[in-house]
Design an enzyme around this catalytic site. Structure first.
Site, PDB file in Angstrom:
ATOM      1  N   ARG A  20       0.876  -1.082   0.026  1.00  0.00           N
ATOM      2  CA  ARG A  20       0.164  -0.048   0.029  1.00  0.00           C
ATOM      3  C   ARG A  20       0.769   1.276   0.106  1.00  0.00           C
ATOM      4  O   ARG A  20       0.442   2.180  -0.788  1.00  0.00           O
ATOM      5  CB  ARG A  20      -0.778   0.059   1.145  1.00  0.00           C
ATOM      6  CG  ARG A  20      -1.968  -1.155   1.042  1.00  0.00           C
ATOM      7  CD  ARG A  20      -2.927  -0.972   2.525  1.00  0.00           C
ATOM      8  NE  ARG A  20      -1.970  -1.440   3.606  1.00  0.00           N
ATOM      9  CZ  ARG A  20      -2.318  -0.794   4.793  1.00  0.00           C
ATOM     10  NH1 ARG A  20      -3.338  -0.190   5.132  1.00  0.00           N
ATOM     11  NH2 ARG A  20      -1.267  -1.244   5.676  1.00  0.00           N
ATOM     12  N   ASN A  38      -6.033  -2.795   2.537  1.00  0.00           N
ATOM     13  CA  ASN A  38      -6.223  -4.191   2.824  1.00  0.00           C
ATOM     14  C   ASN A  38      -7.577  -4.681   2.925  1.00  0.00           C
ATOM     15  O   ASN A  38      -8.282  -3.969   3.748  1.00  0.00           O
ATOM     16  CB  ASN A  38      -5.262  -4.429   4.009  1.00  0.00           C
ATOM     17  CG  ASN A  38      -3.956  -4.401   3.930  1.00  0.00           C
ATOM     18  OD1 ASN A  38      -3.443  -4.346   2.709  1.00  0.00           O
ATOM     19  ND2 ASN A  38      -3.110  -4.375   4.732  1.00  0.00           N
TER      20      ASN A  38
END
Length: 92
Positions: A20, A38
């Site tokens: 990320r 996530n």
């Protein structure tokens, strides 16, 4: 070029490997807004909005494997119409 938004789901070894944060860095470098988060199934969801060519560059980067620490097995994407305005690229 026109502005577009996509939503993508990235599968493989993409959690716990800085995916990320590296995606955020790449998206900001390309001048995109959106987020990376996530999901409970072990995948990462990415929303990216901006100039069509820049969004396509991020998608190519994701499909080519993203950060070196990740192992991308599959990327699915579709056009997206966010409910609110995205002003930055964030980690969720």
């Amino acid at each position: 070029m026109s502005k577009i938004c996509i939503i993508a789901w990235i599968y493989g070894r993409v959690q716990g490997v800085g995916f990320r944060y590296t995606t955020q860095y790449e998206a900001k470098r390309l001048g995109l807004t959106g987020y990376a988060k996530n999901l409970d199934d072990g995948s990462v969801e990415v929303v990216a909005c901006g100039e069509e060519g820049q969004v396509e560059k991020l998608m190519q980067w994701l499909k080519s494997g993203g950060p070196r620490s990740a192992r991308v097995e599959r990327v699915l994407s579709e056009p997206h119409h966010p409910s609110g305005e995205l002003t930055d690229f964030r980690i969720r």
